[in-house]
Design an enzyme around this catalytic site. Structure first.
Site, mmCIF file in Angstrom:
data_model
loop_
_atom_site.group_PDB
_atom_site.id
_atom_site.type_symbol
_atom_site.label_atom_id
_atom_site.label_comp_id
_atom_site.label_asym_id
_atom_site.label_seq_id
_atom_site.Cartn_x
_atom_site.Cartn_y
_atom_site.Cartn_z
ATOM 1 N N HIS A 265 0.606 -1.167 -0.016
ATOM 2 C CA HIS A 265 0.063 -0.190 0.154
ATOM 3 C C HIS A 265 1.028 1.265 -0.008
ATOM 4 O O HIS A 265 0.920 1.939 -1.059
ATOM 5 C CB HIS A 265 -1.022 -0.133 1.134
ATOM 6 C CG HIS A 265 -1.984 1.083 1.360
ATOM 7 N ND1 HIS A 265 -2.066 1.687 0.121
ATOM 8 C CD2 HIS A 265 -2.814 1.464 2.165
ATOM 9 C CE1 HIS A 265 -3.253 2.745 0.497
ATOM 10 N NE2 HIS A 265 -3.710 2.549 1.783
ATOM 11 N N HIS A 306 -0.047 1.583 -12.662
ATOM 12 C CA HIS A 306 -0.850 1.802 -11.421
ATOM 13 C C HIS A 306 -1.868 0.672 -11.290
ATOM 14 O O HIS A 306 -2.555 0.598 -12.290
ATOM 15 C CB HIS A 306 -1.196 3.213 -11.209
ATOM 16 C CG HIS A 306 -1.820 3.554 -9.659
ATOM 17 N ND1 HIS A 306 -2.930 2.978 -9.220
ATOM 18 C CD2 HIS A 306 -0.981 4.168 -8.735
ATOM 19 C CE1 HIS A 306 -3.041 3.609 -7.985
ATOM 20 N NE2 HIS A 306 -1.849 4.172 -7.683
ATOM 21 N N ASP A 364 4.323 7.862 -7.326
ATOM 22 C CA ASP A 364 5.495 7.110 -6.539
ATOM 23 C C ASP A 364 6.755 7.292 -7.133
ATOM 24 O O ASP A 364 7.665 7.660 -6.300
ATOM 25 C CB ASP A 364 4.973 5.792 -6.300
ATOM 26 C CG ASP A 364 3.557 5.603 -5.589
ATOM 27 O OD1 ASP A 364 3.386 6.154 -4.470
ATOM 28 O OD2 ASP A 364 3.009 4.865 -6.112
#
Length: 428
Positions: A265, A306, A364
């Site tokens: 996560h 993603h 990210d």
């Protein structure tokens, strides 16, 4: 909502009529609540096809690369707004007027201090404790210090608790970092904005105080903004589930931190840096790209593509701009790891293999680059994620508590032993 219906026919049962609900945008939702009365449950591991709640906060369309907070595109908020204004939006449903924003920012600014007893609380942790372990403990412990905001049925209590958490999370995050490196805690400076204050508490000392660069502060603010909420993800669902028991807000947010700590996560940007370290040198990039394309090789490029966004991550464009600004400001274009990152970015945007599979650099990837450039250690990445996400957790918790709600109680498909008699130990 609509009056559309679905009819479900199952052998041995009469047809079951199920209502179909329609939101303002997004797919229709079939209400399966009637199935329980028929002795049936749905089976949906991971809840990927189940709407567990009704919400007005955030909408995601992963196929189209859309992320809206209260209807506003995330790119517009990151470009034209700031983190605290986004916090107000998520909590209150509308963007603030200038007067409302000034009051909100001032209130946050004057709640950044933590109870003095918390300073000694840190001494119970080992110096090498993971910062997320510390955050789980100290955030949950806030309920022991702020008894005056624990009545979740009182809207004023909920508001005060939310203000305290949003204001104190950067202070606690910076304290967890300072404790790990043996430096004294830095008090917040109320003359600074939210993100500059965080960087001040992270990197300044009582012996030496440097001015915080507006470019770096703005990049940090964008990281907080772009991570503020992401609909019903694992940690948000955890906060809602904990909140459905009537638990206090500090305990609920601590549960969200615990869920975010899981590497599947909240550890994605940390995994990006681990991957860059594994590659080690630009001369090895082609080898690792070949490995990434080999379906029989377990190596994966982290920070590309993603799970939700099948087109592109709408947060990535703004984060890329921030990354470029930070690298230019700090003169780090020749940093070995960051050179690897920039080369991987170029390949992902130009190589047909990645383009066809829509494996674009995601939020990210760029946030990892920024945090590395700022000198933030990788074990703090998820702490910063948690700091930004706190307002999203609070918004969902408040939305649930503000209306009728039921304690969460998922069902199961039982595949264990049928009923059997106990045997004495000498007959087994």
């Amino acid at each position: 909502m609509t009056d559309k219906k679905a009819n479900l026919s199952i052998d041995g049962h009469d047809p079951i009529e199920l209502p179909i609900y329609t939101g303002t945008i997004g797919p229709d939702v079939v209400d399966v609540g009637k199935l329980t009365g028929q002795g049936l449950f749905t089976y949906d591991p991971g809840f990927v096809s189940t709407a567990a709640c009704e919400s007005k906060i955030t909408y995601i369309d992963g196929d189209k690369g859309i992320l809206l907070h209260r209807g506003y595109p995330i790119g517009q908020l990151a470009e034209h707004s700031d983190y605290l204004e986004t916090c107000y939006l998520l909590m209150h449903g509308e963007l603030p007027t200038q007067e409302q924003k000034d009051e909100f920012v001032d209130t946050i600014r004057h709640h950044t201090m933590v109870h003095d007893q918390l300073f000694t609380f840190f001494n119970g942790f080992r110096r090498d404790a993971h910062p997320m372990a510390i955050m789980c403990g100290v955030v949950g412990a806030l309920s022991a210090f702020y008894h005056d905001s624990l009545d979740i049925s009182d809207e004023k209590h909920r508001e005060v608790a939310a203000i305290r958490l949003i204001a104190k999370m950067p202070t606690l995050a910076a304290m967890s970092y300072k404790y790990s490196i043996g430096q004294p805690f830095m008090f917040p400076d109320n003359s600074l904005d939210y993100s500059a204050n965080f960087l001040h508490m992270m990197f300044n000392t009582p012996c030496e105080r440097k001015e915080i660069s507006p470019t770096l502060s703005r990049a940090m603010d964008r990281i907080f903004t772009l991570h503020a909420d992401h609909e019903q993800n694992a940690s948000t669902s955890t906060v809602r589930l904990a909140g459905s028991t009537g638990a206090n807000p500090f305990a609920c947010i601590a549960s969200g931190i615990a869920a975010l700590w899981g590497p599947s996560h909240g550890g994605a940007n940390e995994a990006v840096l681990e991957m860059l370290n594994e590659i080690g040198d630009e001369k090895h990039i082609d080898t690792f790209i070949a490995r990434a394309k080999d379906k029989d090789d377990s190596f994966r490029l982290m920070g590309f593509g993603h799970r939700v966004y099948k087109n592109f991550d709408p947060r990535a464009k703004v984060m890329k701009e921030a990354a470029d600004e930070v690298l230019a400001e700090l003169g780090l274009e020749n940093d070995p790891l960051l050179k690897i990152a920039k080369r991987l970015e170029q390949i992902a945007l130009e190589d047909e293999y990645f383009i066809e599979r829509k494996l674009y650099p995601n939020v990210d990837f760029y946030s990892g680059i920024i945090l590395k450039a700022l000198g933030i250690p990788t074990n703090m990445f998820t702490v910063i994620f948690a700091t930004g996400r706190t307002v999203g957790w609070l918004a969902h918790w408040h939305e649930m508590i503000s209306g009728p709600y039921r304690i969460g109680r998922p069902r199961q498909l039982y595949t264990g032993s049928v009923e059997r008699d106990f045997l004495p130990i000498d007959k087994r």
